[in-house]
Design an enzyme around this catalytic site. Structure first.
Site, PDB file in Angstrom:
ATOM      1  N   GLU A  42     -85.845   1.357   0.805  1.00  0.00           N
ATOM      2  CA  GLU A  42     -86.223   1.636   2.194  1.00  0.00           C
ATOM      3  C   GLU A  42     -87.483   2.496   2.264  1.00  0.00           C
ATOM      4  OE1 GLU A  42     -85.206   0.254   4.806  1.00  0.00           O
ATOM      5  OE2 GLU A  42     -83.506  -0.811   3.947  1.00  0.00           O
ATOM      6  N   TYR A 125     -84.907   6.263  10.888  1.00  0.00           N
ATOM      7  CA  TYR A 125     -84.700   4.885  10.437  1.00  0.00           C
ATOM      8  C   TYR A 125     -84.077   4.856   9.043  1.00  0.00           C
ATOM      9  CZ  TYR A 125     -85.425   0.487   8.188  1.00  0.00           C
ATOM     10  OH  TYR A 125     -85.197  -0.661   7.469  1.00  0.00           O
ATOM     11  N   ASP A 143     -85.885  -1.596  12.654  1.00  0.00           N
ATOM     12  CA  ASP A 143     -87.250  -1.671  12.133  1.00  0.00           C
ATOM     13  C   ASP A 143     -88.034  -2.663  12.993  1.00  0.00           C
ATOM     14  OD1 ASP A 143     -86.316  -4.172  11.389  1.00  0.00           O
ATOM     15  OD2 ASP A 143     -86.815  -3.962   9.268  1.00  0.00           O
TER      16      ASP A 143
END
Length: 353
Positions: A42, A125, A143
């Protein structure tokens, strides 16, 4: 049928079970996810595409298979391994986070969004993504792909970026408590391969019946975006200085700011306007030498500006010592944490010298 009354999660998970992407950081169906691999992927995928991130991920996990291994590495080692992936603050935060997990958490990532948010370099996020994918927490992961899917499902006309909070709130209404990690990845896969920015493949979409934008014939136009201002162009001159042994002078950038902590070929300041005149770049040179401009320009684009660098070359005398920098043999340049723009400078200089 409206998204609110459509079995979005069930349809999407059934589609995902048949069409999920095979990615190096993704666990096999039925196997638990490795929080370290999820977190590492990520961080790498921020501002980076899957094809660009995948080889870096494989190299990192082969060299540092556990978060404790990454924490034990030096920052220089991490920056060298990251070089070319861009947005180098991510690499510095990656290293800080690995050390925090290893030292403060015994090598185990926190399993909640709030706990993950306390880690260095982990934002909303990333915390949601790791909580959902690694620990199957019902976190809402949003996202760019998810924003696009949600904007089309609900036919949201307001433009990005101001509409982001609304899209997140709408996405939260769809997030299931069952298989939230698979659901988050399914939304990403749907946006990547079906609900694409241009020419979405609506005939293949498992959510087509509920898509308000498709029903209105505006799917291709959403999400709307505010027009971006043109990027300015900055210019400067890079100094390719070699010593009698053929080593080249490099220096380290300040830890804060653009390309912080990375290694560079010395240069003038990068400023908008015309290239610095000869009197100025000679006066700013790292050594008083017979500088010679090379033909051509090195061009690079950052997120918020274009850069054009001229390159000048010279040979330092045997008795000259670098006050601000260090000498690196040409065959060791690959060991340095050179960002992409400086790799271009190196290639340009070597091609003309």
């Amino acid at each position: 049928m409206k998204p609110e009354t459509f079995p979005v999660a069930d349809r999407l998970l059934a589609w995902y079970d048949r069409h999920r992407r095979d990615l190096p950081w993704r666990s096999a169906p039925g196997e638990p996810a490795d929080p370290y691999r999820v977190w590492l992927s990520e961080i790498m995928l921020q501002q980076t595409t899957v094809p660009a991130a995948a080889p870096y991920f494989c190299a990192f996990t082969e060299r540092w298979p556990r978060v404790e291994d990454l924490a034990a590495a030096s920052l220089d080692e991490v920056l060298v391994a990251w070089a070319g992936l861009g947005y180098y603050a991510r690499a510095r935060n990656l290293h800080k986070c690995a050390r925090a997990v290893a030292e403060a958490h015994g090598g185990r990532f926190p399993d909640t969004e709030s706990g993950l948010l306390d880690l260095p370099g982990v934002g909303a996020y990333t915390a949601a993504a790791v909580a959902a994918i690694a620990f199957d927490r019902p976190a809402t992961v949003v996202d760019g792909n998810v924003e696009r899917v949600v904007a089309r499902l609900f036919a949201v006309e307001e433009p990005l970026p101001a509409v982001k909070p609304k899209l997140r709130a709408l996405a939260a209404t769809l997030t299931p408590r069952r298989r939230p990690g698979d659901y988050a990845q399914a939304m990403m896969d749907l946006g990547s391969g079906v609900c694409t920015p241009r020419r979405p493949k609506c005939m293949l979409c498992p959510l087509a019946e509920a898509c308000a934008a498709r029903a209105a014939g505006v799917a291709d136009a959403l999400p709307r975006k505010v027009a971006k201002a043109d990027k300015p162009t900055r210019r400067g001159v890079a100094y390719w200085l070699t010593n009698p042994e053929g080593a080249v002078l490099l220096r380290r950038r300040a830890e804060d700011g653009l390309l912080g902590g990375m290694t560079e070929v010395p240069s003038t300041a990068w400023a908008e306007g015309a290239p610095p005149p000869e009197s100025r770049w000679r006066g700013a040179a790292p050594a008083a030498a017979a500088w010679r401009p090379l033909p051509g320009i090195v061009r690079h684009t950052f997120s918020h500006f274009h850069l054009e660098l001229g390159v000048v070359v010279a040979r330092a005398g045997a008795d000259w010592a670098a006050a601000d920098g260090f000498w690196v043999p040409l065959d060791r340049l690959g060991d340095q944490a050179l960002p992409s723009v400086m790799r271009k400078v190196v290639r340009h200089a070597l091609a003309h010298v």
